[in-house]
Scaffold this motif. Structure first.
Motif, PDB file in Angstrom:
ATOM      1  N   ARG A  39      24.091 -33.517   1.920  1.00  0.00           N
ATOM      2  CA  ARG A  39      24.369 -34.681   2.762  1.00  0.00           C
ATOM      3  C   ARG A  39      25.240 -34.292   3.964  1.00  0.00           C
ATOM      4  NH1 ARG A  39      23.653 -39.815   0.542  1.00  0.00           N
ATOM      5  NH2 ARG A  39      22.665 -39.800  -1.511  1.00  0.00           N
ATOM      6  N   ARG A 108      18.743 -24.041   1.893  1.00  0.00           N
ATOM      7  CA  ARG A 108      18.981 -23.934   0.448  1.00  0.00           C
ATOM      8  C   ARG A 108      19.650 -22.600   0.112  1.00  0.00           C
ATOM      9  NH1 ARG A 108      17.173 -28.176  -1.880  1.00  0.00           N
ATOM     10  NH2 ARG A 108      17.977 -27.434  -3.866  1.00  0.00           N
ATOM     11  N   ASP A 140      19.193 -28.562  -8.841  1.00  0.00           N
ATOM     12  CA  ASP A 140      18.730 -27.226  -9.251  1.00  0.00           C
ATOM     13  C   ASP A 140      19.855 -26.373  -9.798  1.00  0.00           C
ATOM     14  OD1 ASP A 140      20.142 -26.860  -6.916  1.00  0.00           O
ATOM     15  OD2 ASP A 140      18.705 -25.495  -6.006  1.00  0.00           O
ATOM     16  N   ARG A 189      12.472 -40.400  -2.087  1.00  0.00           N
ATOM     17  CA  ARG A 189      13.366 -39.247  -1.933  1.00  0.00           C
ATOM     18  C   ARG A 189      13.163 -38.259  -3.088  1.00  0.00           C
ATOM     19  NH1 ARG A 189      19.246 -38.644  -2.588  1.00  0.00           N
ATOM     20  NH2 ARG A 189      19.388 -40.787  -3.298  1.00  0.00           N
ATOM     21  N   ASP A 193      12.086 -34.460  -2.714  1.00  0.00           N
ATOM     22  CA  ASP A 193      12.965 -33.419  -3.264  1.00  0.00           C
ATOM     23  C   ASP A 193      12.222 -32.547  -4.273  1.00  0.00           C
ATOM     24  OD1 ASP A 193      15.104 -34.327  -1.776  1.00  0.00           O
ATOM     25  OD2 ASP A 193      15.948 -35.539  -3.389  1.00  0.00           O
TER      26      ASP A 193
HETATM   27  O1  C5P Z   1      22.682 -36.366  -5.491  1.00  0.00           O
HETATM   28  P1  C5P Z   1      22.551 -36.879  -4.088  1.00  0.00           P
HETATM   29  O2  C5P Z   1      21.744 -38.132  -3.987  1.00  0.00           O
HETATM   30  O3  C5P Z   1      23.864 -37.029  -3.386  1.00  0.00           O
HETATM   31  O4  C5P Z   1      21.762 -35.727  -3.326  1.00  0.00           O
HETATM   32  C1  C5P Z   1      21.403 -35.868  -1.984  1.00  0.00           C
HETATM   33  C2  C5P Z   1      20.221 -34.980  -1.658  1.00  0.00           C
HETATM   34  O5  C5P Z   1      20.619 -33.618  -1.667  1.00  0.00           O
HETATM   35  C3  C5P Z   1      19.034 -35.045  -2.604  1.00  0.00           C
HETATM   36  O6  C5P Z   1      18.179 -36.133  -2.273  1.00  0.00           O
HETATM   37  C4  C5P Z   1      18.358 -33.688  -2.369  1.00  0.00           C
HETATM   38  O7  C5P Z   1      17.550 -33.746  -1.207  1.00  0.00           O
HETATM   39  C5  C5P Z   1      19.539 -32.791  -2.062  1.00  0.00           C
HETATM   40  N1  C5P Z   1      19.964 -31.943  -3.186  1.00  0.00           N
HETATM   41  C6  C5P Z   1      19.273 -30.781  -3.452  1.00  0.00           C
HETATM   42  N2  C5P Z   1      19.705 -29.906  -4.401  1.00  0.00           N
HETATM   43  C7  C5P Z   1      20.823 -30.175  -5.098  1.00  0.00           C
HETATM   44  C8  C5P Z   1      21.536 -31.369  -4.867  1.00  0.00           C
HETATM   45  C9  C5P Z   1      21.076 -32.245  -3.908  1.00  0.00           C
HETATM   46  O8  C5P Z   1      18.249 -30.528  -2.816  1.00  0.00           O
HETATM   47  N3  C5P Z   1      21.257 -29.301  -6.006  1.00  0.00           N
END
Ligand code: C5P
Length: 231
Positions: A39, A108, A140, A189, A193
């Motif tokens: 974010r 990432r 992940d 979302r 994701d």
């Molecule tokens: O958990 P939260 O809604 O705050 O995560 C926001 C965004 O961050 C997710 O929609 C995803 O796109 C990304 N995310 C991710 N890998 C993670 C944590 C979050 O891709 N380990």
């Protein structure tokens, strides 16, 4: 003390963040919200006027992102360039766009390295937890960032339960119209994701905790039982 590392993944609205914070508080561990990092990256890139589909420019900006997180589960903090962005990263605008940044593989790679460094620091003698360990949550963590964590949990809940929870959180109500307004932020979302992370089925060795029929306290208690059994 032996440091403890706990990884918790799950879809949006599963209650990961609140459950992870409660587990960290209860065990005296640090708390890492990896979603907050994606974010913050989105807010940072948008603030610099970079087109979110410009993969190279986005990745370059995220590499230089001056992000600092406070790992305190009682009051976790997120600062970009010294400015508190804890509220800004929860805006509808960021939530709508975050998957575009999180599906950039170079982004990432950068954030994974930072997450790994934070987890290793909390497992060593220094850090916020003074070596007691960390709860890290995201999409992940159990599979890619910390597959070697002592305890790995996939927190799930039915789509209906997740939509209702998010709606209560964001709209203060879970009537039909309010719930429907959450579909983009939750269902779409998660679908986007899912193209880069796998958080709907537990990987080998990961314990599934389904919270559809549990309230918050019951879910935290169940998570703590899993920790006690597997740590
Ligand atoms: O958990 P939260 O809604 O705050 O995560 C926001 C965004 O961050 C997710 O929609 C995803 O796109 C990304 N995310 C991710 N890998 C993670 C944590 C979050 O891709 N380990």
């Amino acid at each position: 003390v032996h440091p403890l590392s706990i990884a918790i993944d799950g879809p949006s609205g599963s209650g990961k963040s609140s459950v992870s914070k409660a587990v960290a508080r209860s065990l005296g561990l640090a708390y890492l919200d990896t979603g907050a990092m994606y974010r913050a990256a989105t807010l940072w890139v948008m603030g610099r006027g970079i087109a979110l589909d410009d993969q190279v420019a986005v990745a370059r900006a995220v590499k230089d992102m001056p992000l600092v997180q406070v790992l305190d589960p009682v009051s976790p903090g997120v600062e970009l360039d010294g400015i508190d962005v804890a509220d800004a990263i929860r805006s509808a605008d960021v939530t709508t766009n975050v998957s575009k940044v999180a599906t950039n593989l170079d982004v990432r790679g950068e954030l994974r390295a930072r997450q790994r460094a934070i987890i290793d620091q909390e497992r060593a003698t220094g850090g916020f937890s003074a070596g007691r360990g960390i709860v890290a949550e995201g999409r992940d963590i159990t599979t890619v960032v910390a597959p070697d964590a002592d305890v790995r949990i996939l927190l799930t809940a039915s789509e209906e339960a997740r939509l209702a929870r998010r709606s209560l959180e964001v709209n203060g109500t879970a009537n039909k119209e309010a719930v429907d307004s959450m579909r983009d932020q939750v269902v779409r979302r998660d679908r986007d994701d899912s193209t880069v992370t796998q958080f709907t089925v537990a990987a080998d060795g990961v314990v599934t905790l389904d919270s559809s029929d549990l309230d918050f306290d019951q879910t935290v208690a169940a998570a703590l039982r899993i920790v006690a059994k597997h740590a």
